[in-house]
Enzyme design. Structure first.
Site, PDB file in Angstrom:
ATOM      1  N   HIS A 159      -3.283  14.394 -10.985  1.00 16.11           N
ATOM      2  CA  HIS A 159      -3.570  13.045 -11.194  1.00 16.11           C
ATOM      3  C   HIS A 159      -2.471  12.383 -12.029  1.00 16.11           C
ATOM      4  O   HIS A 159      -2.433  11.179 -12.057  1.00 16.11           O
ATOM      5  CB  HIS A 159      -5.100  12.911 -11.487  1.00 16.11           C
ATOM      6  CG  HIS A 159      -5.911  13.142 -10.597  1.00 16.11           C
ATOM      7  ND1 HIS A 159      -6.169  12.430  -9.582  1.00 16.11           N
ATOM      8  CD2 HIS A 159      -6.632  14.157 -10.550  1.00 16.11           C
ATOM      9  CE1 HIS A 159      -7.072  13.028  -8.586  1.00 16.11           C
ATOM     10  NE2 HIS A 159      -7.755  14.111  -9.170  1.00 16.11           N
ATOM     11  N   ASP A 217      -4.047   2.286  -4.877  1.00 10.30           N
ATOM     12  CA  ASP A 217      -2.960   2.334  -4.495  1.00 10.30           C
ATOM     13  C   ASP A 217      -2.405   1.039  -3.843  1.00 10.30           C
ATOM     14  O   ASP A 217      -1.355   0.889  -3.098  1.00 10.30           O
ATOM     15  CB  ASP A 217      -2.241   3.358  -3.949  1.00 10.30           C
ATOM     16  CG  ASP A 217      -2.755   3.644  -2.693  1.00 10.30           C
ATOM     17  OD1 ASP A 217      -3.827   3.240  -2.482  1.00 10.30           O
ATOM     18  OD2 ASP A 217      -2.410   4.611  -1.979  1.00 10.30           O
ATOM     19  N   ASP A 219      -0.835   8.994 -11.591  1.00  9.22           N
ATOM     20  CA  ASP A 219      -0.470   7.797 -12.360  1.00  9.22           C
ATOM     21  C   ASP A 219       0.869   7.199 -12.622  1.00  9.22           C
ATOM     22  O   ASP A 219       0.951   6.093 -12.803  1.00  9.22           O
ATOM     23  CB  ASP A 219      -1.373   8.195 -13.663  1.00  9.22           C
ATOM     24  CG  ASP A 219      -2.973   8.321 -13.493  1.00  9.22           C
ATOM     25  OD1 ASP A 219      -3.368   7.830 -12.845  1.00  9.22           O
ATOM     26  OD2 ASP A 219      -3.356   8.870 -14.636  1.00  9.22           O
ATOM     27  N   ASN A 245      -0.929  13.059  -5.462  1.00  6.34           N
ATOM     28  CA  ASN A 245      -1.945  13.716  -6.245  1.00  6.34           C
ATOM     29  C   ASN A 245      -2.428  15.147  -6.315  1.00  6.34           C
ATOM     30  O   ASN A 245      -2.795  15.878  -7.157  1.00  6.34           O
ATOM     31  CB  ASN A 245      -3.280  12.709  -5.944  1.00  6.34           C
ATOM     32  CG  ASN A 245      -3.346  11.492  -7.097  1.00  6.34           C
ATOM     33  OD1 ASN A 245      -3.013  11.681  -8.227  1.00  6.34           O
ATOM     34  ND2 ASN A 245      -3.896  10.344  -6.391  1.00  6.34           N
ATOM     35  N   ASP A 255       0.852  -1.098  -0.143  1.00  2.00           N
ATOM     36  CA  ASP A 255       0.249  -0.050  -0.036  1.00  2.00           C
ATOM     37  C   ASP A 255       0.905   1.299  -0.139  1.00  2.00           C
ATOM     38  O   ASP A 255       1.918   1.436   0.852  1.00  2.00           O
ATOM     39  CB  ASP A 255      -0.652  -0.048   1.159  1.00  2.00           C
ATOM     40  CG  ASP A 255      -1.975   0.913   1.164  1.00  2.00           C
ATOM     41  OD1 ASP A 255      -2.785   0.626   0.350  1.00  2.00           O
ATOM     42  OD2 ASP A 255      -1.846   2.153   1.687  1.00  2.00           O
TER      43      ASP A 255
END
Length: 221
Positions: free
Chosen positions: A79, A111, A83, A74, A66
């Site tokens: 974003h 994630d 990504d 972000n 995680d």
């Protein structure tokens, strides 16, 4: 004879066409089972392949990853940067399992990632987890700058559990999840479930997840 030869020759393109069609269909099916952003297997495809590894090998480590600080990336950089962080993590996991029929990795969603690796010798487990954590948390390039995310990794080795239902993938994933959460509470890093205190649960959910609470507080191992 000539008619038979003509028919056979005419059938060659047809057979070749069906072969190409079958190959394209196979590739489409496999593509549908891959996460489009990272190229890793989707949850269902990962679980199917991880289950096969558990059935065939005595020492399989199940890993949950995680990302830490992903939301901040972000929010701060957009974003597209998020990504890029997911793609970099996917690349790290792909590097770990590349070319091996004894390992599989997947993106479970958001994630959160998972992997299952059959080990020839369990003594290699700390080296594997340390290397994976170092690679995921290494800087990645985006928008002309170096960015980083943290990672909390939980792992459990199948041979650390008694044989039987305790070695089912669902059980191992739950234990890896508990170990991962212990690592997260400690600020990140990696944690082996063999050295992780069992978490309490509330209404079937691990205490500490959103929507649960407890009056007891456990310290990270």
């Amino acid at each position: 004879m000539s008619e038979l030869m003509f028919a056979a020759a005419a059938g060659v393109p047809l057979a070749a066409g069906w072969s190409v069609h079958a190959l394209r269909l196979t590739r489409r099916i496999e593509s549908a089972r891959r996460d489009p952003l990272t190229g890793l297997w989707t949850r269902e495809a990962f679980e199917r392949r991880a289950g096969r590894l558990l059935a065939r090998h005595p020492h399989v480590v199940v890993v949950l990853v995680d990302l830490d600080g992903f939301k901040a990336v972000n929010d701060t950089h957009g974003h597209a940067a998020g990504d890029a962080a997911l793609q970099a993590t996917g690349a790290s996991l792909n590097d770990m399992v590349a070319g091996s029929r004894r390992a599989v990795a997947g993106r479970l969603g958001g994630d959160e990632f998972a992997a299952a690796v059959a080990l020839a010798n369990p003594v290699a487990l700390p080296w594997l987890l340390r290397g994976l954590h170092d690679e995921i948390t290494a800087p990645f390039r985006h928008g002309g700058r170096d960015l980083t995310v943290g990672a909390s990794i939980g792992a459990v080795l199948s041979s650390d559990l008694p044989e039987g239902g305790g070695r089912e993938l669902s059980v191992l994933l739950r234990m890896a999840d508990e170990a991962m959460y212990t690592a997260k509470r400690g600020g990140g890093g990696w944690q082996n479930a063999a050295f992780t205190p069992r978490s309490t649960t509330t209404a079937g959910r691990r205490t500490g997840r959103a929507g649960t609470h407890t009056t007891q507080r456990r310290e990270a191992a």
